[in-house]
Design an enzyme around this catalytic site. Structure first.
Site, mmCIF file in Angstrom:
data_model
loop_
_atom_site.group_PDB
_atom_site.id
_atom_site.type_symbol
_atom_site.label_atom_id
_atom_site.label_comp_id
_atom_site.label_asym_id
_atom_site.label_seq_id
_atom_site.Cartn_x
_atom_site.Cartn_y
_atom_site.Cartn_z
ATOM 1 N N ASP A 184 0.863 -1.181 0.000
ATOM 2 C CA ASP A 184 0.000 0.000 0.000
ATOM 3 C C ASP A 184 0.896 1.226 0.000
ATOM 4 O OD1 ASP A 184 -2.620 1.310 0.298
ATOM 5 O OD2 ASP A 184 -1.835 1.920 2.246
ATOM 6 N N GLU A 267 -1.407 -1.278 -6.186
ATOM 7 C CA GLU A 267 -2.650 -0.704 -6.679
ATOM 8 C C GLU A 267 -2.385 -0.101 -8.054
ATOM 9 O OE1 GLU A 267 -5.362 1.096 -3.271
ATOM 10 O OE2 GLU A 267 -3.328 1.835 -3.182
ATOM 11 N N CYS A 356 -17.736 -6.705 12.354
ATOM 12 C CA CYS A 356 -17.111 -7.767 13.151
ATOM 13 C C CYS A 356 -16.142 -7.240 14.215
ATOM 14 C CB CYS A 356 -16.403 -8.776 12.248
ATOM 15 S SG CYS A 356 -14.845 -8.186 11.592
ATOM 16 N N ASP A 363 -3.456 1.358 6.978
ATOM 17 C CA ASP A 363 -2.561 1.071 5.850
ATOM 18 C C ASP A 363 -2.292 -0.437 5.718
ATOM 19 O OD1 ASP A 363 -2.437 3.717 5.261
ATOM 20 O OD2 ASP A 363 -0.529 4.075 6.284
HETATM 21 ZN ZN LIG Z 1 -15.255 -7.062 9.618
#
Ligand SMILES: [Zn+2]
Length: 405
Positions: A184, A267, A356, A363
């Site tokens: 990233d 990316e 969750c 990052d």
């Molecule tokens: Zn999650």
């Protein structure tokens, strides 16, 4: 696998050889500018560009003319090579797969002074024979391996250098590591890896501040005076220094990354789009213009484009791969439950999934999602996952020129 590599040495010049080199480099620069002006004129008038064959025809006319007859003093192949380089520069500028390439620009005296011999040169021990110049000694710091394909003579500061480009036949490499990593690219951090490792940005602010101070002083000097020139030289040297520091660090980092990972997933950011337009992006259209402008500067400073190029050719050397994936929502998708929501990213640094409860550095989350998309791309080539790095397209050799920044 046939690879190209360059060996660069400092030349031991005399007053006579330097004079010839300056003259030949000057003629190449003159021809470059003249042919470039012609093509820019064509572009302005929406006429088709002139390619090598036509430009070469013009160049022959110019050589026979009274005004530009001095061109005939140059070794003909150096002029032809200049026109080929210009043609290449135009082709790259209009090539959609190379978003960083721009329309070629005019060369000034002392700016990228160089000329290239595709043939006619000879190398014996520590000396090189250059057509219309003769034998010149060079400072051989390491042995030349492979078959010499062409040589480029260039000036850097006060000295002249020769760069010998060779071709080496190597067995098809098998990457030493089976690992795969997501990267990233960031602003606060230069990059973050999917395993949690990260690198700080390249620190050059000290030098940039110094340049700013000198530029203020320069503005007060009489233009083209001796003191003005001295200061200007100093500023140029600092710019070179910054470029060297940056290039050096990016080389080291890309080597480490490349050696330890067979597949590197990045990316697919159109860097030019991101840096040219501050109007927003896919996640925040039209907002954060101010931050984005600042971001642009930092992106450029860190030389993402250079880093990508380094990674691509190093991976190819080692038998690895660079994959590019869709960058959308990488920082908003939960790596655990795959829930996508803006609220997941609470601040620049903190990611906390609202479904969750998964908490992690934003990052690292980005890098993990990039890695996952890379896995999916390899597994089934999902269409929304962007293009694969085209390994072995023959374009590689251009990227292996000695790095000048
Ligand atoms: Zn999650």
């Amino acid at each position: 696998m046939l690879i190209r590599k360059a060996f660069k040495y400092r030349l031991d010049t005399t007053v006579e050889t330097e004079q010839l080199m300056s003259q030949y480099a000057g003629n190449c620069r003159f021809l470059w500018n003249k042919a470039l002006a012609l093509n820019l004129h064509h572009l302005d008038n929406k006429e088709p560009l002139l390619w090598y064959q036509e430009l070469d025809w013009f160049s022959k006319l110019w050589k026979q003319s009274d005004d530009y007859g001095f061109l005939a003093l140059s070794p003909a192949q150096t002029l032809q090579q200049t026109l080929k380089q210009l043609e290449r520069a135009f082709r790259d500028a209009f090539d959609k797969t190379q978003p960083l390439k721009q329309i070629p620009t005019f060369k000034k005296r002392g700016d990228r002074d160089s000329f290239t011999f595709p043939q006619g040169f000879k190398i014996e021990g520590k000396r090189i024979f250059l057509p219309k110049i003769g034998w010149v000694n060079f400072r051989k710091s390491r042995d030349i391996v492979g078959t010499a394909k062409n040589v480029t003579v260039s000036r850097q500061g006060k000295h002249w250098f020769v760069s010998i480009q060779v071709e080496i036949e190597l067995p098809e490499p098998i990457h030493p590591s089976p690992a795969m990593v997501g990267v990233d690219m960031g602003v606060k951090r230069l990059f973050t890896l999917s395993d949690g490792d990260f690198e700080e940005p390249v620190e050059v602010k000290v030098w940039q501040d110094k340049i700013k101070r000198l530029q203020k002083r320069l503005a007060k000097k009489v233009k083209f005076s001796n003191n003005w020139r001295k200061l200007k030289d100093k500023i140029n040297r600092l710019h070179t220094k910054i470029a060297n520091i940056r290039c050096d660090i990016l080389h080291k980092l890309s080597t480490t990354l490349s050696k330890s990972h067979a597949v590197i997933v990045l990316e697919d950011l159109q860097i030019t789009n991101m840096t040219k337009s501050a109007k927003g992006d896919w996640e925040n259209p039209g907002r954060m213009v101010k931050q984005k402008s600042g971001l642009n500067r930092v992106i450029l400073n860190q030389g993402w484009g250079m880093f990508k190029t380094f990674l691509e050719y190093k991976q190819q050397w080692l038998g690895g791969q660079v994959l590019y994936v869709d960058p959308r929502h990488t920082s908003q998708t939960c790596p655990d439950c795959h829930h996508v929501r803006k609220d997941n990213r609470q601040t620049q640094e903190r990611f906390a999934c609202v479904v969750c409860g998964h908490v992690e550095h934003a990052d690292v989350v980005g890098a993990k999602n990039i890695l996952e998309r890379g896995h999916r791309l390899l597994a089934c080539g999902e269409p929304w996952v962007a293009k694969l790095c085209e390994a072995g397209t023959g374009k590689l050799s251009d990227k292996l020129e000695p790095v000048t920044v």
